[in-house]
Write a protein that holds these residues in place. Structure first.
Motif, PDB file in Angstrom:
ATOM      1  N   ASP A 145      50.021 -24.378   6.775  1.00  0.00           N
ATOM      2  CA  ASP A 145      50.589 -23.546   5.710  1.00  0.00           C
ATOM      3  C   ASP A 145      50.275 -22.058   5.833  1.00  0.00           C
ATOM      4  OD1 ASP A 145      51.575 -25.908   4.685  1.00  0.00           O
ATOM      5  OD2 ASP A 145      49.924 -26.165   3.261  1.00  0.00           O
ATOM      6  N   ALA A 193      45.771 -28.170   6.577  1.00  0.00           N
ATOM      7  CA  ALA A 193      46.583 -27.406   5.613  1.00  0.00           C
ATOM      8  C   ALA A 193      46.584 -25.924   5.980  1.00  0.00           C
ATOM      9  CB  ALA A 193      46.045 -27.598   4.193  1.00  0.00           C
ATOM     10  N   HIS A 225      42.204 -25.210   1.721  1.00  0.00           N
ATOM     11  CA  HIS A 225      43.411 -25.606   0.992  1.00  0.00           C
ATOM     12  C   HIS A 225      44.702 -25.021   1.578  1.00  0.00           C
ATOM     13  CE1 HIS A 225      40.775 -27.480  -1.856  1.00  0.00           C
ATOM     14  NE2 HIS A 225      40.179 -26.336  -2.102  1.00  0.00           N
ATOM     15  N   GLY A 226      44.577 -24.051   2.493  1.00  0.00           N
ATOM     16  CA  GLY A 226      45.762 -23.495   3.140  1.00  0.00           C
ATOM     17  C   GLY A 226      46.637 -22.676   2.218  1.00  0.00           C
TER      18      GLY A 226
END
Length: 189
Positions: free
Chosen positions: A57, A53, A100-101
């Protein structure tokens, strides 16, 4: 964080504002390559991993700002609220980004990350909007940079230790070795 929890010494965390101050900076392919190499070194030394992620991201996002200023201000907000919790906040922010990105240039994302560990989202949004926060952050990053310059510290994290003959930089490799940092510091006293 473990050093602070050990009680072996007082830990005064100071953000240096690395990559802070330019909300128009974006990630380009050459910079992504540099970051990927640095992340690989960090992972090898620390055992920390960087998620898909995060790679997708954050590193794969050429639109969002690449500015650590909002996260640096968040650490200052936490230090003003409860300095003993700043390392908890750093851990929460790093988890938000590298696991979590999430985009840490977004104040709401930061408030949610802090609230997950340190309280209520609305309270953190208010603290992050404090008009005195930019000046307080600038003073802290200036102090960190002065200490780094005085001890000829290169890069982050930097460890600065008050020795009888003045401040001195400790090897950053001490953070990642087999001997716990607290044990190394205890041997110096």
């Amino acid at each position: 964080r473990s050093l602070a929890a050990s009680g072996a010494c007082a830990v005064d965390a100071l953000p240096s504002g690395l990559f802070a101050g330019n909300p128009f900076r974006r990630i380009d392919p050459a910079f992504v390559q540099h970051i990927v190499q640095a992340d690989a070194r960090i992972a090898a030394l620390s055992g920390r991993s960087f998620s898909d992620a995060y790679r997708r991201d954050v590193l794969g996002n050429s639109v969002s700002p690449f500015d650590s200023g909002p996260a640096t201000q968040a650490l200052s907000a936490v230090a003003r609220w409860n300095a003993a919790r700043e390392l908890d906040a750093l851990d929460a922010l790093q988890r938000e980004r590298y696991v979590h990105g999430r985009d840490l240039s977004d104040r709401r994302v930061i408030a949610q990350a802090l609230a997950g560990t340190l309280g209520d989202v609305a309270d953190w949004l208010d603290r992050l909007a404090d008009p005195a926060l930019p000046a307080a952050t600038q003073a802290r990053t200036h102090r960190a940079r002065q200490l780094m310059q005085a001890t000829r510290s290169q890069g982050v994290p930097a460890l600065v230790w008050p020795a009888p003959d003045g401040l001195r930089a400790l090897p950053t490799s001490w953070l990642y070795g087999d001997v716990p940092l607290a044990q190394r510091l205890h041997a110096m006293t």
